[in-house]
Design a protein around this motif. Structure first.
Motif, PDB file in Angstrom:
ATOM      1  N   GLY A  85       7.464  35.177  11.226  1.00  0.00           N
ATOM      2  CA  GLY A  85       7.244  36.341  12.079  1.00  0.00           C
ATOM      3  C   GLY A  85       7.035  35.975  13.540  1.00  0.00           C
ATOM      4  N   GLN A  86       7.159  34.678  13.869  1.00  0.00           N
ATOM      5  CA  GLN A  86       6.909  34.219  15.236  1.00  0.00           C
ATOM      6  C   GLN A  86       8.189  34.193  16.064  1.00  0.00           C
ATOM      7  OE1 GLN A  86       3.648  33.799  16.110  1.00  0.00           O
ATOM      8  NE2 GLN A  86       3.359  34.471  13.993  1.00  0.00           N
ATOM      9  N   ARG A 121       0.403  34.825  19.213  1.00  0.00           N
ATOM     10  CA  ARG A 121       0.512  34.679  17.759  1.00  0.00           C
ATOM     11  C   ARG A 121       0.817  36.042  17.168  1.00  0.00           C
ATOM     12  NH1 ARG A 121      -4.153  30.485  15.828  1.00  0.00           N
ATOM     13  NH2 ARG A 121      -3.812  28.965  17.473  1.00  0.00           N
ATOM     14  N   ARG A 122       1.948  36.158  16.540  1.00  0.00           N
ATOM     15  CA  ARG A 122       2.355  37.430  15.957  1.00  0.00           C
ATOM     16  C   ARG A 122       1.907  37.531  14.504  1.00  0.00           C
ATOM     17  NH1 ARG A 122       5.463  35.917  19.995  1.00  0.00           N
ATOM     18  NH2 ARG A 122       6.427  37.459  21.342  1.00  0.00           N
ATOM     19  N   ARG A 123       1.878  38.748  14.041  1.00  0.00           N
ATOM     20  CA  ARG A 123       1.459  39.048  12.668  1.00  0.00           C
ATOM     21  C   ARG A 123       2.461  38.466  11.672  1.00  0.00           C
ATOM     22  NH1 ARG A 123      -0.878  43.437   9.334  1.00  0.00           N
ATOM     23  NH2 ARG A 123       0.801  44.019   7.941  1.00  0.00           N
ATOM     24  N   PHE A 124       1.960  37.993  10.541  1.00  0.00           N
ATOM     25  CA  PHE A 124       2.787  37.439   9.478  1.00  0.00           C
ATOM     26  C   PHE A 124       2.772  38.383   8.282  1.00  0.00           C
ATOM     27  CE2 PHE A 124       2.705  35.279   5.372  1.00  0.00           C
ATOM     28  CZ  PHE A 124       3.994  34.774   5.363  1.00  0.00           C
ATOM     29  N   GLU A 125       3.929  38.553   7.656  1.00  0.00           N
ATOM     30  CA  GLU A 125       4.023  39.337   6.416  1.00  0.00           C
ATOM     31  C   GLU A 125       4.687  38.483   5.348  1.00  0.00           C
ATOM     32  OE1 GLU A 125       5.570  43.285   6.817  1.00  0.00           O
ATOM     33  OE2 GLU A 125       4.666  43.511   8.798  1.00  0.00           O
ATOM     34  N   THR A 126       4.100  38.484   4.152  1.00  0.00           N
ATOM     35  CA  THR A 126       4.657  37.698   3.056  1.00  0.00           C
ATOM     36  C   THR A 126       6.016  38.257   2.640  1.00  0.00           C
ATOM     37  OG1 THR A 126       3.619  39.042   1.357  1.00  0.00           O
ATOM     38  CG2 THR A 126       2.351  37.163   2.176  1.00  0.00           C
ATOM     39  N   GLU A 129       9.852  34.433  -0.507  1.00  0.00           N
ATOM     40  CA  GLU A 129       9.887  32.976  -0.355  1.00  0.00           C
ATOM     41  C   GLU A 129       8.601  32.401   0.248  1.00  0.00           C
ATOM     42  OE1 GLU A 129      12.591  29.607   1.964  1.00  0.00           O
ATOM     43  OE2 GLU A 129      12.974  31.727   2.340  1.00  0.00           O
ATOM     44  N   ILE A 130       8.090  33.054   1.284  1.00  0.00           N
ATOM     45  CA  ILE A 130       6.950  32.532   2.036  1.00  0.00           C
ATOM     46  C   ILE A 130       5.721  33.387   1.749  1.00  0.00           C
ATOM     47  CG2 ILE A 130       6.060  31.975   4.320  1.00  0.00           C
ATOM     48  CD1 ILE A 130       8.496  30.269   3.426  1.00  0.00           C
ATOM     49  N   GLU A 131       4.650  32.734   1.268  1.00  0.00           N
ATOM     50  CA  GLU A 131       3.459  33.495   0.909  1.00  0.00           C
ATOM     51  C   GLU A 131       2.347  33.423   1.942  1.00  0.00           C
ATOM     52  OE1 GLU A 131       1.860  32.239  -2.811  1.00  0.00           O
ATOM     53  OE2 GLU A 131       1.817  30.126  -2.249  1.00  0.00           O
ATOM     54  N   ALA A 132       2.459  32.525   2.924  1.00  0.00           N
ATOM     55  CA  ALA A 132       1.420  32.427   3.950  1.00  0.00           C
ATOM     56  C   ALA A 132       1.964  31.684   5.156  1.00  0.00           C
ATOM     57  CB  ALA A 132       0.197  31.693   3.401  1.00  0.00           C
ATOM     58  N   ALA A 133       1.315  31.883   6.276  1.00  0.00           N
ATOM     59  CA  ALA A 133       1.617  31.141   7.501  1.00  0.00           C
ATOM     60  C   ALA A 133       0.283  30.827   8.168  1.00  0.00           C
ATOM     61  CB  ALA A 133       2.507  31.958   8.433  1.00  0.00           C
ATOM     62  N   CYS A 134       0.248  29.715   8.878  1.00  0.00           N
ATOM     63  CA  CYS A 134      -0.969  29.349   9.603  1.00  0.00           C
ATOM     64  C   CYS A 134      -0.600  28.484  10.802  1.00  0.00           C
ATOM     65  CB  CYS A 134      -1.947  28.617   8.693  1.00  0.00           C
ATOM     66  SG  CYS A 134      -1.441  26.946   8.273  1.00  0.00           S
TER      67      CYS A 134
END
Length: 169
Positions: A85-86, A121-126, A129-134
């Motif tokens: 989401g970045q 830093r933009r919001r992340f949505e699962t 494939e991808i369950e998290a971002a940090c």
């Protein structure tokens, strides 16, 4: 007598190997089928965005396959957006390309590495494939498994600190 293979830069738990990294400009990247992969190291201050792939069950840099008709740069931007989401502030720059030996057959493959910066830093949505971002500072432990290969590539992409200039009087 055959000389031993050089020591890999990193090896993951599946036996995949990062065997070399070549710094280069985008114009010097290998072309076509020799470069099917693009990865992005996006930096915010001293932290790089990492994503947790639910199938490989590990933290890694955003990235994926270069689609037909797409440049490695376009793939890097697309995968960064899709997986984390970045969005970079400005253009990504080519850091170079990695040489891998993958799978049990140790198939040779190359991947382009791009880097950039963001101030936001933009919001992340699962997704499937991808369950998290940090955001990772290259030192703090991450919850769960970290890809040693992607950690090595993140370190290779790290922005160099500005040179120290002693105050003059």
């Amino acid at each position: 007598m055959r000389s031993p293979s050089p020591r890999p830069l990193a090896v993951d738990r599946h036996g995949n190997r990062l065997v070399s990294f070549t710094r280069c400009t985008e114009d010097d990247l290998p072309t076509g089928a020799r470069l099917p992969l693009a990865l992005t190291a996006l930096w915010h201050g001293g932290e790089v965005v990492m994503v947790h792939d639910r199938y490989r069950n590990q933290w890694e840099l955003p990235g994926g396959l270069v689609e037909p008709g797409e440049s490695p740069r376009q793939a890097a931007v697309r995968e960064l957006s899709e997986e984390s989401g970045q969005v970079p502030d400005g253009a990504l720059h080519c850091v170079g390309y990695a040489a891998f030996l993958l799978g049990p057959e140790q198939r040779a493959e190359y991947g382009a590495l791009f880097a950039g910066r963001t101030l936001r830093r933009r919001r992340f949505e699962t997704d499937h494939e991808i369950e998290a971002a940090c955001w990772w500072d290259l030192a703090a432990p991450l919850p769960g498994r970290l890809s040693d290969i992607d950690a090595c590539l993140a370190r290779l992409s790290a922005p160099t600190p500005p040179p120290h200039h002693p105050a003059t009087r």
